[in-house]
Design an enzyme around this catalytic site. Structure first.
Site, PDB file in Angstrom:
ATOM      1  CG  ASN A  16      -2.205  -0.804   0.905  1.00 63.02           C
ATOM      2  OD1 ASN A  16      -3.050  -0.389   0.120  1.00 63.02           O
ATOM      3  ND2 ASN A  16      -2.298  -1.982   1.507  1.00 63.02           N
ATOM      4  NE  ARG A  68       0.177  -1.666  23.670  1.00 62.35           N
ATOM      5  CZ  ARG A  68       0.238  -2.343  22.527  1.00 62.35           C
ATOM      6  NH1 ARG A  68       0.417  -1.719  21.389  1.00 62.35           N
ATOM      7  NH2 ARG A  68       0.101  -3.644  22.520  1.00 62.35           N
ATOM      8  CG  LEU A  96      -1.527   3.531  16.910  1.00 59.87           C
ATOM      9  CD1 LEU A  96      -2.074   4.372  15.764  1.00 59.87           C
ATOM     10  CD2 LEU A  96      -0.044   3.819  17.143  1.00 59.87           C
ATOM     11  CG  HIS A 112      -9.889  -3.054   8.409  1.00 60.79           C
ATOM     12  ND1 HIS A 112      -9.052  -3.689   9.305  1.00 60.79           N
ATOM     13  CD2 HIS A 112     -10.989  -3.834   8.310  1.00 60.79           C
ATOM     14  CE1 HIS A 112      -9.626  -4.800   9.728  1.00 60.79           C
ATOM     15  NE2 HIS A 112     -10.802  -4.911   9.143  1.00 60.79           N
TER      16      HIS A 112
HETATM   17  C1  GRF Z   1      -3.222  -4.625   3.935  1.00 57.07           C
HETATM   18  O1  GRF Z   1      -4.115  -5.656   3.615  1.00 57.07           O
HETATM   19  C2  GRF Z   1      -3.907  -3.593   4.798  1.00 57.07           C
HETATM   20  O2  GRF Z   1      -5.253  -3.414   4.474  1.00 57.07           O
HETATM   21  C3  GRF Z   1      -3.776  -4.186   6.172  1.00 57.07           C
HETATM   22  O3  GRF Z   1      -2.497  -4.760   6.197  1.00 57.07           O
HETATM   23  C4  GRF Z   1      -2.113  -5.121   4.875  1.00 57.07           C
HETATM   24  C5  GRF Z   1      -0.811  -4.444   4.600  1.00 57.07           C
HETATM   25  O4  GRF Z   1      -0.245  -4.837   3.380  1.00 57.07           O
HETATM   26  N1  GRF Z   1      -4.021  -3.187   7.176  1.00 57.07           N
HETATM   27  P1  GRF Z   1       0.955  -4.018   2.758  1.00 57.07           P
HETATM   28  O5  GRF Z   1       2.076  -3.984   3.801  1.00 57.07           O
HETATM   29  O6  GRF Z   1       0.465  -2.640   2.433  1.00 57.07           O
HETATM   30  O7  GRF Z   1       1.372  -4.792   1.543  1.00 57.07           O
END
Ligand code: GRF
Length: 196
Positions: A16, A68, A96, A112
């Site tokens: 991502n 944390r 968090l 998500h």
């Molecule tokens: C993705 O599926 C995102 O939605 C979730 O964790 C995964 C991360 O994948 N929160 P990447 O590290 O972005 O490949």
């Protein structure tokens, strides 16, 4: 055009993050990724950021043990020193604290892999299959104290097809994530009324 200064927080491979970096190359994209942070020194996302010329730092949570707040204090000061205006969580696997989420409320977003409010938490693809849903997908939302809660910025749906395994479904959702997150980050930064 002045672009909003964004930090991306990752824990893993960073696909991502890669889609956000690619989108931010466009001249008219309203955000600039100025920093990538990870709690995991081995995260692929760190290398990916460095290869794109973006400052990338590991702030390992392990030396902080259960503290944390102390781990987040170091994250906070690093974000402040970089003049970060908005935080994008992209596969950041640490929960968090309320203090950190409140400090960034209205300036922190998350992706998500489910159509929230369905399936907050982990193993979303397995759960969507077990529940017999025929649609699944992903959500980008503002981060509030509750995990995977907070106002939705955007969602993308994919079909669940006969014979899907969790991995096959996850790959279809991930493609949708890579389209959705850049769109929603742009939407989020445009909605910031008064960047700090
Ligand atoms: C993705 O599926 C995102 O939605 C979730 O964790 C995964 C991360 O994948 N929160 P990447 O590290 O972005 O490949």
């Amino acid at each position: 055009m002045s672009r909003v200064r964004v930090a991306v927080l990752v824990s893993g491979r960073g696909s991502n993050l890669a889609s956000l970096i690619a989108a931010a190359k466009a001249e008219d994209y309203p955000a600039e990724i100025v920093l990538v942070l990870s709690n995991n020194p081995e995260a692929g996302g760190l290398e990916l950021a460095r290869a794109a010329g973006i400052a990338a730092l590991a702030i390992d949570h392990r030396p902080f043990k259960k503290d944390r707040a102390a781990h987040e204090a170091l994250i906070q000061s690093t974000l402040e020193a970089a003049g970060v205006e908005l935080v994008a969580l992209a596969g950041y696997m640490r929960v968090l604290t309320g203090a950190f989420t409140r400090a960034w409320e209205g300036r922190m977003i998350n992706i998500h892999p489910s159509l929230l409010p369905h399936f907050p938490g982990l193993h979303t693809h397995e759960r969507a299959l077990e529940a017999g849903h025929d649609r699944h997908g992903c959500t980008v939302h503002w981060v509030v104290e509750g995990v995977d809660e907070g106002p939705v910025i955007g969602q993308a749906e994919v079909p669940v097809l006969a014979g899907d395994t969790p991995d096959v479904l996850a790959a279809r959702v991930l493609e949708a994530e890579h389209r959705l997150y850049p769109e929603c980050l742009a939407k989020a930064v445009r909605s910031l009324s008064s960047p700090v």
